[in-house]
Design a protein around this motif. Structure first.
Motif, PDB file in Angstrom:
ATOM      1  N   GLY A  97      78.822  59.904  45.287  1.00  0.00           N
ATOM      2  CA  GLY A  97      78.316  60.235  43.958  1.00  0.00           C
ATOM      3  C   GLY A  97      77.118  59.389  43.596  1.00  0.00           C
ATOM      4  O   GLY A  97      76.697  58.498  44.334  1.00  0.00           O
ATOM      5  N   GLU A  98      76.566  59.691  42.443  1.00  0.00           N
ATOM      6  CA  GLU A  98      75.399  58.956  41.938  1.00  0.00           C
ATOM      7  C   GLU A  98      75.824  57.603  41.390  1.00  0.00           C
ATOM      8  O   GLU A  98      76.982  57.413  40.998  1.00  0.00           O
ATOM      9  CB  GLU A  98      74.717  59.764  40.820  1.00  0.00           C
ATOM     10  N   VAL A  99      74.873  56.669  41.327  1.00  0.00           N
ATOM     11  CA  VAL A  99      75.131  55.357  40.729  1.00  0.00           C
ATOM     12  C   VAL A  99      75.589  55.577  39.287  1.00  0.00           C
ATOM     13  O   VAL A  99      74.959  56.306  38.525  1.00  0.00           O
ATOM     14  CB  VAL A  99      73.862  54.474  40.758  1.00  0.00           C
ATOM     15  N   GLY A 100      76.714  55.007  38.930  1.00  0.00           N
ATOM     16  CA  GLY A 100      77.265  55.155  37.591  1.00  0.00           C
ATOM     17  C   GLY A 100      78.054  56.436  37.369  1.00  0.00           C
ATOM     18  O   GLY A 100      78.629  56.632  36.309  1.00  0.00           O
ATOM     19  N   TYR A 126      75.495  65.014  50.413  1.00  0.00           N
ATOM     20  CA  TYR A 126      76.413  64.013  49.865  1.00  0.00           C
ATOM     21  C   TYR A 126      75.638  62.723  49.604  1.00  0.00           C
ATOM     22  O   TYR A 126      75.087  62.131  50.533  1.00  0.00           O
ATOM     23  CB  TYR A 126      77.556  63.737  50.849  1.00  0.00           C
ATOM     24  N   VAL A 127      75.591  62.321  48.344  1.00  0.00           N
ATOM     25  CA  VAL A 127      74.941  61.062  47.995  1.00  0.00           C
ATOM     26  C   VAL A 127      76.024  59.993  47.846  1.00  0.00           C
ATOM     27  O   VAL A 127      77.172  60.290  47.513  1.00  0.00           O
ATOM     28  CB  VAL A 127      74.094  61.178  46.705  1.00  0.00           C
ATOM     29  N   TYR A 128      75.647  58.768  48.116  1.00  0.00           N
ATOM     30  CA  TYR A 128      76.585  57.650  47.982  1.00  0.00           C
ATOM     31  C   TYR A 128      75.809  56.396  47.620  1.00  0.00           C
ATOM     32  O   TYR A 128      74.571  56.350  47.718  1.00  0.00           O
ATOM     33  CB  TYR A 128      77.402  57.472  49.275  1.00  0.00           C
ATOM     34  N   HIS A 129      76.553  55.381  47.202  1.00  0.00           N
ATOM     35  CA  HIS A 129      75.932  54.136  46.766  1.00  0.00           C
ATOM     36  C   HIS A 129      76.911  52.975  46.931  1.00  0.00           C
ATOM     37  O   HIS A 129      78.075  53.181  47.287  1.00  0.00           O
ATOM     38  CB  HIS A 129      75.483  54.246  45.303  1.00  0.00           C
ATOM     39  N   CYS A 130      76.416  51.777  46.647  1.00  0.00           N
ATOM     40  CA  CYS A 130      77.230  50.559  46.661  1.00  0.00           C
ATOM     41  C   CYS A 130      77.381  50.103  45.215  1.00  0.00           C
ATOM     42  O   CYS A 130      76.384  49.837  44.532  1.00  0.00           O
ATOM     43  CB  CYS A 130      76.541  49.483  47.501  1.00  0.00           C
ATOM     44  N   ILE A 131      78.617  50.019  44.742  1.00  0.00           N
ATOM     45  CA  ILE A 131      78.837  49.642  43.341  1.00  0.00           C
ATOM     46  C   ILE A 131      78.321  48.232  43.028  1.00  0.00           C
ATOM     47  O   ILE A 131      77.599  48.051  42.044  1.00  0.00           O
ATOM     48  CB  ILE A 131      80.321  49.811  42.947  1.00  0.00           C
TER      49      ILE A 131
END
Length: 160
Positions: A97-100, A126-131
């Motif tokens: 998911g997107e940041v936030g 598929y989007v991803y991020h590092c919290i």
């Protein structure tokens, strides 16, 4: 009457000990450079690794290093398992998911030298991020016509 042996002079001991220490130190330096540093070819059937002594991610890998996902984009076929490997000294997350705005598809905390795997079954982007490090973002593009995945770098779906 008691007979005693003479004790060696302190000057002689100082001459012998530093030379012995120096010789051991030099031998240790030379011995440290010897040995086999090759890792051999990768035999993992999923294509993890690259057989290049861990210089770059394999065709189905994304590395977390220097607070970035490397590569940041990956194009694969449906059914491909991607492995994220943490090459940093910090713990990272791999959160879909997107940041936030995580979407809940996957969310893993990956410590130093750890890894996380996810199999992409359906075509899509598929989007991803590092919290903990929101500047770290990435995208996996899955093509249903490319069964099993090409392991490409995101340019054209081709290989390295």
């Amino acid at each position: 009457m008691r007979i005693t042996k003479p004790i060696p002079s302190a000057d002689i001991r100082l001459i012998i000990r530093p030379r012995s220490f120096l010789m051991v130190f030099i031998l240790t330096l030379f011995a440290g450079g010897c040995g086999d540093s090759s890792t051999g070819a990768d035999t993992n059937p999923n294509g993890h690794g690259n057989g290049h002594n861990d210089e770059e991610p394999g065709p189905h890998e994304v590395w977390m290093q220097n607070h970035a996902f490397t590569p940041s984009t990956r194009a694969v076929g449906a059914g491909t398992t991607i492995t994220w490997r943490n090459q940093d000294n910090d713990t990272h997350s791999v959160t879909s998911g997107e940041v936030g705005d995580p979407d809940g598809l996957f969310d893993a905390s990956v410590g130093p030298d750890g890894q996380f795997e996810f199999t992409f079954g359906d075509a899509g982007t598929y989007v991803y991020h590092c919290i903990p490090h929101p500047e770290m973002t990435g995208t996996i593009t899955v093509d249903e016509n490319n069964e099993g995945g090409s392991g490409g770098d995101g340019d054209d779906g081709g290989g390295y």
